[in-house]
Design a protein around this motif. Structure first.
Motif, mmCIF file in Angstrom:
data_model
loop_
_atom_site.group_PDB
_atom_site.id
_atom_site.type_symbol
_atom_site.label_atom_id
_atom_site.label_comp_id
_atom_site.label_asym_id
_atom_site.label_seq_id
_atom_site.Cartn_x
_atom_site.Cartn_y
_atom_site.Cartn_z
ATOM 1 N N GLU A 1 0.830 -1.203 0.000
ATOM 2 C CA GLU A 1 0.000 0.000 0.000
ATOM 3 C C GLU A 1 0.870 1.261 0.000
ATOM 4 N N ALA A 2 1.997 1.233 0.726
ATOM 5 C CA ALA A 2 2.882 2.399 0.781
ATOM 6 C C ALA A 2 3.532 2.656 -0.577
ATOM 7 N N GLU A 3 3.912 1.601 -1.289
ATOM 8 C CA GLU A 3 4.497 1.759 -2.626
ATOM 9 C C GLU A 3 3.457 2.289 -3.609
ATOM 10 N N ASN A 4 2.233 1.822 -3.458
ATOM 11 C CA ASN A 4 1.127 2.353 -4.244
ATOM 12 C C ASN A 4 0.954 3.843 -3.954
ATOM 13 N N GLY A 5 1.061 4.200 -2.685
ATOM 14 C CA GLY A 5 0.966 5.599 -2.295
ATOM 15 C C GLY A 5 2.085 6.440 -2.891
ATOM 16 N N LEU A 6 3.286 5.871 -2.984
ATOM 17 C CA LEU A 6 4.411 6.590 -3.586
ATOM 18 C C LEU A 6 4.106 6.956 -5.035
ATOM 19 N N LEU A 7 3.592 5.992 -5.808
ATOM 20 C CA LEU A 7 3.260 6.266 -7.211
ATOM 21 C C LEU A 7 2.232 7.387 -7.306
ATOM 22 N N ALA A 8 1.246 7.363 -6.407
ATOM 23 C CA ALA A 8 0.214 8.398 -6.417
ATOM 24 C C ALA A 8 0.794 9.770 -6.101
ATOM 25 N N VAL A 9 1.693 9.828 -5.113
ATOM 26 C CA VAL A 9 2.272 11.107 -4.711
ATOM 27 C C VAL A 9 3.197 11.649 -5.800
ATOM 28 N N LEU A 10 3.996 10.783 -6.424
ATOM 29 C CA LEU A 10 4.871 11.220 -7.516
ATOM 30 C C LEU A 10 4.055 11.824 -8.657
ATOM 31 N N LEU A 11 2.982 11.147 -9.056
ATOM 32 C CA LEU A 11 2.133 11.664 -10.129
ATOM 33 C C LEU A 11 1.453 12.964 -9.719
ATOM 34 N N SER A 12 1.025 13.044 -8.472
ATOM 35 C CA SER A 12 0.349 14.251 -8.002
ATOM 36 C C SER A 12 1.282 15.456 -8.054
ATOM 37 N N TYR A 13 2.485 15.282 -7.527
ATOM 38 C CA TYR A 13 3.454 16.377 -7.610
ATOM 39 C C TYR A 13 3.781 16.703 -9.066
ATOM 40 N N MET A 14 3.907 15.678 -9.896
ATOM 41 C CA MET A 14 4.269 15.895 -11.295
ATOM 42 C C MET A 14 3.265 16.801 -11.993
ATOM 43 N N TYR A 15 1.970 16.523 -11.829
ATOM 44 C CA TYR A 15 0.953 17.312 -12.527
ATOM 45 C C TYR A 15 0.938 18.757 -12.039
ATOM 46 N N VAL A 16 1.182 18.954 -10.756
ATOM 47 C CA VAL A 16 1.267 20.322 -10.233
ATOM 48 C C VAL A 16 2.476 21.034 -10.824
ATOM 49 N N LEU A 17 3.622 20.349 -10.879
ATOM 50 C CA LEU A 17 4.843 20.942 -11.419
ATOM 51 C C LEU A 17 4.715 21.236 -12.910
ATOM 52 N N VAL A 18 4.051 20.361 -13.636
ATOM 53 C CA VAL A 18 3.836 20.582 -15.076
ATOM 54 C C VAL A 18 3.020 21.845 -15.299
ATOM 55 N N GLN A 19 1.992 22.019 -14.487
ATOM 56 C CA GLN A 19 1.158 23.208 -14.628
ATOM 57 C C GLN A 19 1.966 24.478 -14.387
ATOM 58 N N LEU A 20 2.805 24.462 -13.363
ATOM 59 C CA LEU A 20 3.630 25.632 -13.075
ATOM 60 C C LEU A 20 4.672 25.845 -14.173
ATOM 61 N N SER A 21 5.259 24.766 -14.673
ATOM 62 C CA SER A 21 6.313 24.854 -15.693
ATOM 63 C C SER A 21 5.806 25.387 -17.020
ATOM 64 N N SER A 22 4.554 25.157 -17.327
ATOM 65 C CA SER A 22 4.012 25.579 -18.627
ATOM 66 C C SER A 22 3.898 27.094 -18.746
ATOM 67 N N LEU A 23 3.967 27.802 -17.606
ATOM 68 C CA LEU A 23 3.849 29.262 -17.574
ATOM 69 C C LEU A 23 2.558 29.752 -18.214
ATOM 70 N N GLY A 24 1.546 28.894 -18.225
ATOM 71 C CA GLY A 24 0.247 29.286 -18.768
ATOM 72 C C GLY A 24 0.181 29.322 -20.275
ATOM 73 N N PHE A 25 1.255 28.860 -20.958
ATOM 74 C CA PHE A 25 1.294 29.003 -22.427
ATOM 75 C C PHE A 25 0.207 28.195 -23.120
ATOM 76 N N ASN A 26 -0.027 26.969 -22.681
ATOM 77 C CA ASN A 26 -0.994 26.122 -23.387
ATOM 78 C C ASN A 26 -2.398 26.707 -23.350
ATOM 79 N N ALA A 27 -2.802 27.199 -22.191
ATOM 80 C CA ALA A 27 -4.137 27.789 -22.087
ATOM 81 C C ALA A 27 -4.245 29.050 -22.932
#
Length: 497
Positions: free
Chosen positions: A36-62
């Motif tokens: 369950e903890a390893e499953n949680g790790l995958l979830a947390v990595l993806l969650s941080y990733m999507y937040v970081l992607v949004q910040l990295s895009s600088l709003g260009f795509n929208a």
């Protein structure tokens, strides 16, 4: 509308094909083969990733989607659109990477609860970069009316590659420590075929061209981009902060259980996601032409179609929930209420349709920024107060309440500022059909006792629901667009056999 119907229908098929693959991975392979903890790790990595992607895009795509009509010119390589997007992405990624380096200790402050995240922290960089570039190319293709390639790659291929990597764990060819690196490759690989597809689209060019970026237009473009950084970040917060905060306040083990349970909410959201991707460029063009009637028509039809599909999925989940959790390890049964709570919130999201897309592409987009900034504080506060009391159920309540808040707020702004509202009597008909189908199917005899009989019970119950619900929806002609899609699918099936 024909473009929307065709691409939304095919996009939905790709999405739900990916859902099936993801379901096998998330519901069968992961719970039985990693902790369950390893499953949680995958979830947390993806969650941080999507937040970081949004910040990295600088709003260009929208901003690029809203103003793409200004760039659209295949003969001139769409006036440097991709070059500008690539430079923006690389600048944003550099800023985010430096921030991760300096704030690592703060981010992983809960390391004592699970060293897994700290040990794999920098895997965030490759998956963030790959997803950032994929989103840029997918958005470019979407603006040129190709919404299917990105949907197939993100919703199906990516999940299929993860499934293949998981099978190596299942058959004990690799350990979880080795799997995590294959998982990173599987998550990020889709940028390669997306680039190859984008190259084939008319007007592809990476050459710089700043002819569009006059001082006046640049000011408007980047102001809008800045605002959408906030709105996009808020969207990522509501989708992923629950897992991040649950891991920090509770445990990675509970986050892993929550991650599997919350998968069903994402399943329900696929219908609206496919419609949104297909409708977005047409809504942008309609605003450019000041064709509000067409936008209103798309708005209403999207709500009806999304709710029809959403009610079907929700009933399938709700009527089979006990059987579904019998197939999981006993520890995962704590996630039953999470499924119901999140899915009910998602139903409200589906019932309000494309309100966010319409508001973001209109001249009143500033209101969406206010709504979504408020969402950050509401979501964080709800999780902060509810998780310590109710655990993973608290995270689910926070997500559902936040979903109702931002959809209701967007609905009211679109109604007041644009005079549009999507609700028709057809939505009432859909709810009546769904309730009638539920009442009938719930009285069917149950086949229980063991896992095999649970699978049999799910299969015949789901088939009965699909036939009953589908026939009533088709006979009542609530959605002519969906009826047409069903006819076409039936003709293709009969021709195949």
């Amino acid at each position: 509308m024909n473009v929307i119907k065709k691409q939304a229908f095919l996009g939905t098929i790709f999405s739900y094909g990916g859902v099936l693959v993801g379901f096998v991975s998330q519901f069968f392979l992961i719970p039985h083969n990693i902790s369950e903890a390893e499953n949680g790790l995958l979830a947390v990595l993806l969650s941080y990733m999507y937040v970081l992607v949004q910040l990295s895009s600088l709003g260009f795509n929208a901003a690029g989607s809203r103003f793409f009509p200004h760039f659209r010119d295949a003969q001139k390589g769409h006036k440097g659109y991709l070059f500008l997007g690539l430079i923006s992405a690389l600048i944003g990624f550099t800023i985010v990477s430096v921030g991760l380096y300096f704030f690592k200790d703060t981010i992983v402050k809960n390391e004592e609860k699970s060293p897994l995240f700290a040990d794999n922290f920098y895997l965030l960089l490759p998956i963030t970069l790959a997803t950032l570039l994929f989103n840029l190319l997918d958005n470019y293709a979407k603006n040129l009316y190709d919404t299917l390639t990105g949907t197939f790659l993100a919703q199906f291929l990516q999940r299929f590659l993860i499934l293949l990597a998981l099978l190596l764990v299942v058959f004990r060819f690799i350990t979880f420590e080795q799997f995590i690196y294959l998982w990173v490759i599987a998550v990020g690989f889709y940028v390669v075929p997306m680039f190859l597809k984008a190259r084939k689209l008319e007007g592809f060019s990476l050459k710089p061209d700043f002819s569009v970026m006059t001082p006046a237009f640049s000011k408007e473009f980047w102001f809008y981009a800045f605002l959408t950084i906030l709105t996009g970040f808020s969207s990522m917060v509501i989708l992923y902060i629950d897992k991040i905060m649950l891991a920090g306040i509770s445990s990675y083990r509970e986050t892993g259980i929550y991650n599997t349970a919350s998968f069903f909410g994402s399943v329900m959201g696929m219908a609206l996601m496919a419609v949104t991707k297909a409708a977005q460029p047409l809504i942008a063009d309609s605003f450019a032409k000041k064709d509000l009637i067409n936008i209103s028509t798309i708005y209403k039809k999207s709500c009806t179609t999304s709710l029809i599909v959403g009610c079907w999925i929700f009933l399938g989940i709700y009527l089979n929930i006990d059987n579904l959790f019998l197939l999981l390890p006993p520890s995962y049964s704590a996630g039953k209420m999470v499924v119901i709570i999140i899915c009910l919130g998602k139903l409200f999201d589906l019932a309000t349709g494309l309100n966010g897309t319409i508001l973001a592409l209109s001249k009143h987009y500033i209101y969406d920024t206010y709504i979504m900034v408020g969402l950050i504080f509401i979501t964080v506060a709800l999780n902060y107060f509810l998780i310590p009391i109710y655990g993973m159920n608290g995270a689910a309540f926070a997500l559902a309440i936040a979903t109702v808040y931002y959809n209701l707020a967007r609905y009211l702004v679109v109604l007041i500022k644009l005079g549009m509202q999507p609700f028709t009597f057809d939505l009432v008909k859909v709810i009546i059909v769904a309730l009638a189908s539920w009442l009938i199917i719930r009285f069917l005899p149950e086949f229980g006792g063991n896992k095999m009989m649970s699978i049999v019970d799910m299969a015949y119950r789901s088939a009965a629901l699909t036939v009953l619900y589908g026939l009533i929806i088709y006979w009542s002609n609530i959605s002519p667009e969906l009826n047409g899609a069903m006819k076409n699918l039936w003709l293709k099936v009969t021709k195949f056999f």
